[in-house]
Design a protein around this motif. Structure first.
Motif, mmCIF file in Angstrom:
data_model
loop_
_atom_site.group_PDB
_atom_site.id
_atom_site.type_symbol
_atom_site.label_atom_id
_atom_site.label_comp_id
_atom_site.label_asym_id
_atom_site.label_seq_id
_atom_site.Cartn_x
_atom_site.Cartn_y
_atom_site.Cartn_z
ATOM 1 N N MET A 82 0.845 -1.192 0.000
ATOM 2 C CA MET A 82 0.000 0.000 0.000
ATOM 3 C C MET A 82 0.878 1.239 0.000
ATOM 4 S SD MET A 82 -1.259 -0.739 3.897
ATOM 5 C CE MET A 82 -2.072 0.742 4.442
ATOM 6 N N THR A 83 0.270 2.391 -0.371
ATOM 7 C CA THR A 83 1.069 3.622 -0.407
ATOM 8 C C THR A 83 1.229 4.182 1.006
ATOM 9 O OG1 THR A 83 -0.951 4.818 -0.938
ATOM 10 C CG2 THR A 83 0.515 4.312 -2.774
ATOM 11 N N HIS A 84 0.209 4.028 1.848
ATOM 12 C CA HIS A 84 0.301 4.516 3.214
ATOM 13 C C HIS A 84 1.118 3.559 4.077
ATOM 14 C CE1 HIS A 84 -2.599 7.437 2.007
ATOM 15 N NE2 HIS A 84 -2.643 7.975 3.222
ATOM 16 N N ALA A 85 1.519 4.052 5.251
ATOM 17 C CA ALA A 85 2.271 3.200 6.172
ATOM 18 C C ALA A 85 1.337 2.210 6.854
ATOM 19 C CB ALA A 85 2.988 4.050 7.214
ATOM 20 N N ALA A 86 0.124 2.699 7.201
ATOM 21 C CA ALA A 86 -0.813 1.844 7.925
ATOM 22 C C ALA A 86 -2.207 2.438 7.828
ATOM 23 C CB ALA A 86 -0.401 1.735 9.393
ATOM 24 N N ASN A 87 -3.182 1.633 8.171
ATOM 25 C CA ASN A 87 -4.563 2.075 8.068
ATOM 26 C C ASN A 87 -5.422 1.239 9.017
ATOM 27 O OD1 ASN A 87 -6.688 3.570 6.780
ATOM 28 N ND2 ASN A 87 -7.301 1.642 5.824
ATOM 29 N N VAL A 88 -6.484 1.854 9.551
ATOM 30 C CA VAL A 88 -7.422 1.092 10.385
ATOM 31 C C VAL A 88 -8.832 1.406 9.935
ATOM 32 C CG1 VAL A 88 -7.537 2.866 12.213
ATOM 33 C CG2 VAL A 88 -8.109 0.493 12.758
ATOM 34 N N GLU A 89 -9.665 0.377 9.972
ATOM 35 C CA GLU A 89 -11.067 0.542 9.609
ATOM 36 C C GLU A 89 -11.847 0.824 10.889
ATOM 37 O OE1 GLU A 89 -14.254 -2.322 7.516
ATOM 38 O OE2 GLU A 89 -12.147 -2.727 7.012
ATOM 39 N N LEU A 90 -12.479 2.006 10.959
ATOM 40 C CA LEU A 90 -13.190 2.378 12.189
ATOM 41 C C LEU A 90 -14.644 1.935 12.104
ATOM 42 C CD1 LEU A 90 -11.547 5.858 12.727
ATOM 43 C CD2 LEU A 90 -11.070 3.734 13.956
ATOM 44 N N THR A 91 -14.926 0.865 12.806
ATOM 45 C CA THR A 91 -16.262 0.274 12.785
ATOM 46 C C THR A 91 -16.810 0.265 14.213
ATOM 47 O OG1 THR A 91 -15.274 -1.884 13.129
ATOM 48 C CG2 THR A 91 -15.681 -1.227 10.846
ATOM 49 N N ALA A 92 -17.937 -0.393 14.408
ATOM 50 C CA ALA A 92 -18.530 -0.457 15.743
ATOM 51 C C ALA A 92 -17.728 -1.374 16.677
ATOM 52 C CB ALA A 92 -19.968 -0.933 15.644
ATOM 53 N N GLY A 93 -16.856 -2.208 16.119
ATOM 54 C CA GLY A 93 -16.069 -3.130 16.936
ATOM 55 C C GLY A 93 -16.895 -4.338 17.349
ATOM 56 N N PRO A 94 -16.458 -5.209 18.258
ATOM 57 C CA PRO A 94 -15.195 -5.083 18.996
ATOM 58 C C PRO A 94 -13.953 -5.472 18.203
ATOM 59 C CG PRO A 94 -16.300 -7.112 19.639
ATOM 60 C CD PRO A 94 -17.211 -6.407 18.663
ATOM 61 N N GLU A 95 -14.122 -5.948 16.940
ATOM 62 C CA GLU A 95 -12.947 -6.286 16.134
ATOM 63 C C GLU A 95 -12.610 -5.123 15.218
ATOM 64 O OE1 GLU A 95 -14.211 -9.914 14.342
ATOM 65 O OE2 GLU A 95 -12.998 -11.100 15.734
ATOM 66 N N TYR A 96 -11.338 -4.793 15.153
ATOM 67 C CA TYR A 96 -10.893 -3.700 14.290
ATOM 68 C C TYR A 96 -9.787 -4.232 13.386
ATOM 69 C CZ TYR A 96 -13.438 -0.852 17.618
ATOM 70 O OH TYR A 96 -14.425 -0.334 18.416
ATOM 71 N N PHE A 97 -9.888 -3.902 12.100
ATOM 72 C CA PHE A 97 -8.935 -4.428 11.132
ATOM 73 C C PHE A 97 -7.880 -3.373 10.814
ATOM 74 C CE2 PHE A 97 -12.652 -7.014 10.867
ATOM 75 C CZ PHE A 97 -12.127 -8.292 10.769
#
Ligand SMILES: [Zn+2]
Ligand SMILES: [Zn+2]
Length: 299
Positions: A82-97
């Motif tokens: 990927m072009t970015h260093a890192a990324n997180v998907e902000l969802t309702a949880g409790p699992e976050y990717f």
């Protein structure tokens, strides 16, 4: 989290950084900020090249989840190009990717820094604390990561030599140093002993000098001679009933006569940057209502 490009220096984002510190105190309260008196320990996020990549990454992610006290959150970390260093998907949880750039497979010692920023996104998301623009929101994330004890990893990931440079996050190295210094002054901590990068050490010194200056502005009694002279002149001007009120910028004092006849001065708290207002009548001791810092003033 951004990746690559020339390394920017100095304090171009200082205003937003200070707004982020104020926002953090407002949202968390003084008592919650105080519970972050211990930083992430180097040993807890250490990652060597003989460790299993996935197990090691999960262990470091878990450590950050524990540090930020996100009890039921689970971070699922994967690697991809990927072009970015890192990324997180902000969802309702409790699992976050969380996705990390493939290059971290061979730069494992910086995985803690990347995860410190991404897990903070989850923390702020759960607090429902955000700034309007993407850029300001990233500055908030870096500032919160650093103020709450995990950002020394981001500053330590900044390295420069003749052939290459690397920096993670949106703050400049000096700005990371500044927030880290504000934290160090608050908790009586010395994060510089954890640095492995000589450039991080230099940036921390510059940030500390800047942070100390916050507590040496008039009307604080720790202000220097030149500042006090300027203050006395501005006060005379403010006391002149025919003078127009001068507009103040964010990090300066300003006078106002509200109610009429009672001159007051307002200035930013050197710890949390909320504006404080005190009457102009010589020596005054005030306490910031937000961060509880006691302020000795000569108004
Ligand atoms: Zn980010
Ligand atoms: Zn304050």
């Amino acid at each position: 989290m951004a990746n690559g490009g020339p390394v920017e220096h100095g304090f171009p984002h200082l205003e937003t950084v200070r707004e982020a510190v104020t926002a953090l105190y407002r949202r968390l309260s003084y008592d919650t900020v105080r519970t972050f008196s211990a930083s992430v320990a180097p040993v807890d996020v250490a990652f060597c090249d003989t460790d299993d990549l996935y197990l090691g990454t999960q262990r470091v992610a878990h450590e950050l989840v524990r540090h930020y006290r996100l009890p039921d959150a689970r971070m699922i970390v994967s690697f991809r190009e990927m072009t970015h260093a890192a990324n997180v998907e902000l969802t309702a949880g409790p699992e976050y990717f969380i996705e990390l750039n493939d290059r971290f497979r061979t730069h494992r010692r910086d995985i803690g820094a990347a995860l410190a920023h991404e897990v903070m996104h989850v923390y702020l998301h759960r607090l429902d604390l955000s700034f309007p623009s993407t850029r300001a929101n990233e500055i908030l994330t870096d500032t919160a990561t650093t103020y709450l004890g995990a950002g020394w990893l981001l500053l330590d990931a900044y390295r420069e030599d003749a052939a290459s440079s690397q920096k993670l996050g949106y703050l400049t190295p000096e700005e990371f140093g500044y927030v880290l210094a504000k934290r160090a002054l608050l908790f009586g901590e010395d994060p510089s002993v954890w640095f492995t990068s000589p450039q991080a050490y230099t940036a921390y010194g510059r940030g500390m000098a800047r942070a100390r200056r916050d507590a040496q502005q008039p009307p604080l009694t720790a202000a220097g001679w030149a500042g006090r002279r300027r203050y006395a002149r501005d006060r005379r001007h403010a006391q002149d009933p025919h003078a127009a009120g001068a507009a103040a910028d964010g990090d300066a004092y300003s006078f106002s006569a509200q109610p009429p006849g009672q001159l007051r001065v307002s200035f930013p708290c050197p710890t949390c940057h909320q504006r404080i207002r005190v009457p102009v009548r010589g020596r005054v001791r005030a306490r910031c209502g937000l961060c509880r810092t006691v302020l000795e003033c000569d108004t």
